[in-house]
Design a protein around this motif. Structure first.
Motif, PDB file in Angstrom:
ATOM      1  N   UNK A 115      10.807  -9.550 -15.022  1.00 45.51           N
ATOM      2  CA  UNK A 115      11.729 -10.190 -14.099  1.00 45.51           C
ATOM      3  C   UNK A 115      12.797  -9.426 -13.739  1.00 45.51           C
ATOM      4  N   UNK A 116      13.558  -8.642 -14.727  1.00 48.20           N
ATOM      5  CA  UNK A 116      14.537  -7.722 -14.354  1.00 48.20           C
ATOM      6  C   UNK A 116      14.045  -6.473 -13.300  1.00 48.20           C
ATOM      7  N   UNK A 117      12.757  -6.102 -13.608  1.00 46.44           N
ATOM      8  CA  UNK A 117      12.119  -4.977 -12.873  1.00 46.44           C
ATOM      9  C   UNK A 117      11.791  -5.636 -11.473  1.00 46.44           C
ATOM     10  N   UNK A 118      11.169  -6.877 -11.509  1.00 50.28           N
ATOM     11  CA  UNK A 118      11.050  -7.353 -10.062  1.00 50.28           C
ATOM     12  C   UNK A 118      12.078  -7.487  -9.260  1.00 50.28           C
ATOM     13  N   UNK A 119      13.179  -8.199  -9.691  1.00 53.73           N
ATOM     14  CA  UNK A 119      14.487  -8.291  -9.137  1.00 53.73           C
ATOM     15  C   UNK A 119      14.945  -7.020  -8.745  1.00 53.73           C
ATOM     16  N   UNK A 120      14.974  -5.872  -9.401  1.00 51.58           N
ATOM     17  CA  UNK A 120      15.628  -4.625  -8.875  1.00 51.58           C
ATOM     18  C   UNK A 120      14.933  -3.994  -7.716  1.00 51.58           C
ATOM     19  N   UNK A 121      13.670  -4.516  -7.537  1.00 53.29           N
ATOM     20  CA  UNK A 121      12.631  -4.017  -6.397  1.00 53.29           C
ATOM     21  C   UNK A 121      12.534  -5.071  -5.399  1.00 53.29           C
ATOM     22  N   UNK A 122      13.460  -6.027  -5.321  1.00 52.92           N
ATOM     23  CA  UNK A 122      13.627  -6.767  -4.203  1.00 52.92           C
ATOM     24  C   UNK A 122      13.055  -8.199  -4.227  1.00 52.92           C
ATOM     25  N   UNK A 123      12.158  -8.422  -5.485  1.00 52.82           N
ATOM     26  CA  UNK A 123      11.603  -9.572  -5.360  1.00 52.82           C
ATOM     27  C   UNK A 123      12.543 -10.888  -5.830  1.00 52.82           C
ATOM     28  N   UNK A 124      12.223 -12.047  -5.415  1.00 52.32           N
ATOM     29  CA  UNK A 124      13.247 -13.215  -5.579  1.00 52.32           C
ATOM     30  C   UNK A 124      12.725 -14.130  -6.569  1.00 52.32           C
ATOM     31  N   UNK A 125      11.366 -14.438  -6.544  1.00 49.23           N
ATOM     32  CA  UNK A 125      10.912 -15.485  -7.268  1.00 49.23           C
ATOM     33  C   UNK A 125       9.473 -15.164  -7.580  1.00 49.23           C
ATOM     34  N   UNK A 126       8.748 -15.861  -8.552  1.00 50.35           N
ATOM     35  CA  UNK A 126       7.440 -15.264  -9.215  1.00 50.35           C
ATOM     36  C   UNK A 126       6.612 -16.566  -9.675  1.00 50.35           C
ATOM     37  N   UNK A 127       5.535 -16.274  -9.686  1.00 46.03           N
ATOM     38  CA  UNK A 127       4.501 -17.391 -10.006  1.00 46.03           C
ATOM     39  C   UNK A 127       3.508 -16.648 -11.037  1.00 46.03           C
ATOM     40  N   UNK A 128       2.791 -17.397 -12.037  1.00 43.53           N
ATOM     41  CA  UNK A 128       1.914 -16.728 -12.893  1.00 43.53           C
ATOM     42  C   UNK A 128       0.735 -17.824 -13.004  1.00 43.53           C
ATOM     43  N   UNK A 129      -0.590 -17.295 -12.719  1.00 39.65           N
ATOM     44  CA  UNK A 129      -1.677 -18.345 -12.982  1.00 39.65           C
ATOM     45  C   UNK A 129      -2.311 -18.037 -14.498  1.00 39.65           C
ATOM     46  N   UNK A 130      -2.483 -19.139 -15.267  1.00 35.79           N
ATOM     47  CA  UNK A 130      -2.743 -19.030 -16.518  1.00 35.79           C
ATOM     48  C   UNK A 130      -4.172 -20.190 -16.710  1.00 35.79           C
ATOM     49  N   UNK A 131      -5.123 -19.942 -17.559  1.00 33.48           N
ATOM     50  CA  UNK A 131      -6.310 -20.664 -17.826  1.00 33.48           C
ATOM     51  C   UNK A 131      -5.644 -21.772 -18.355  1.00 33.48           C
ATOM     52  N   UNK A 132      -6.223 -22.988 -18.049  1.00 32.63           N
ATOM     53  CA  UNK A 132      -5.515 -24.357 -18.278  1.00 32.63           C
ATOM     54  C   UNK A 132      -5.640 -24.697 -19.714  1.00 32.63           C
ATOM     55  N   UNK A 133      -7.004 -24.047 -20.503  1.00 36.68           N
ATOM     56  CA  UNK A 133      -6.923 -24.191 -21.950  1.00 36.68           C
ATOM     57  C   UNK A 133      -6.459 -23.123 -22.509  1.00 36.68           C
TER      58      UNK A 133
END
Length: 176
Positions: A115-133
């Motif tokens: 998240x810190x890497x993303x933030x330092x590269x100009x990203x503000x929010x984040x999503x992740x997809x996970x198998x339900x099970x």
């Protein structure tokens, strides 16, 4: 356990592919067909990861965790959201730890650093997809991810769910 988190380099492709395949086989047994899991191939995995690692950019990140023998024990990768970019600008594409090193706070630290890497590269929010099970799904809930939606991953005949963080600065505080 002693470990280190660092950015992945091209020479890490084989270790990442091994963790990727071993994690799928241990995590998704009984969730994804044995036939699919048995067809996972290390050589194809290495080539896939070499392709991803060949051209590093601020829009795509790969972090790895290595043990005291410099063996890769986990990885996380992602960058620009591949889906609806108007809602979440960044996405975790994949995140795996070997089964024997799970529940030792390594994953929490990796997600925070990512998240810190993303933030330092100009990203503000984040999503992740996970198998339900996927039993590790609760990890994202503990890390403050808010349940968003579910969809069918047709090629594997399973359902995925998504979690999001509207402000990744909150994610880094949540994990600290």
């Amino acid at each position: 356990m002693e470990y280190q988190i660092r950015k992945a380099v091209l020479d890490d492709a084989k270790g990442i592919a091994k963790v990727h395949i071993n994690s799928w086989k241990s995590t998704y047994k009984g969730i994804i067909s044995d036939e699919f899991l048995s067809k996972m191939n290390i050589e194809r995995g290495i080539e896939r990861w070499k392709g991803r690692l060949k051209n590093p950019s601020e829009k795509y990140q790969v972090l790895i965790a290595v043990d005291d023998q410099q063996q890769i024990i986990g990885f996380i990768d992602g960058g620009q959201n591949r889906g609806e970019k108007d809602k979440y600008d960044a996405e975790v594409y994949s995140f795996y730890l070997l089964e024997e090193v799970q529940k030792q706070k390594i994953g929490s630290e990796m997600l925070r650093r990512f998240a810190e890497e993303l933030r330092s590269n100009g990203f503000f929010n984040m999503i992740v997809w996970v198998l339900k099970d996927n039993p590790a799904r609760t990890f994202y809930e503990k890390m403050g991810g808010k349940y968003l939606e579910a969809k069918c991953l047709e090629e594997l005949s399973v359902e995925e769910v998504s979690y999001g963080w509207k402000d990744i600065r909150e994610l880094t505080k949540e994990i600290s």
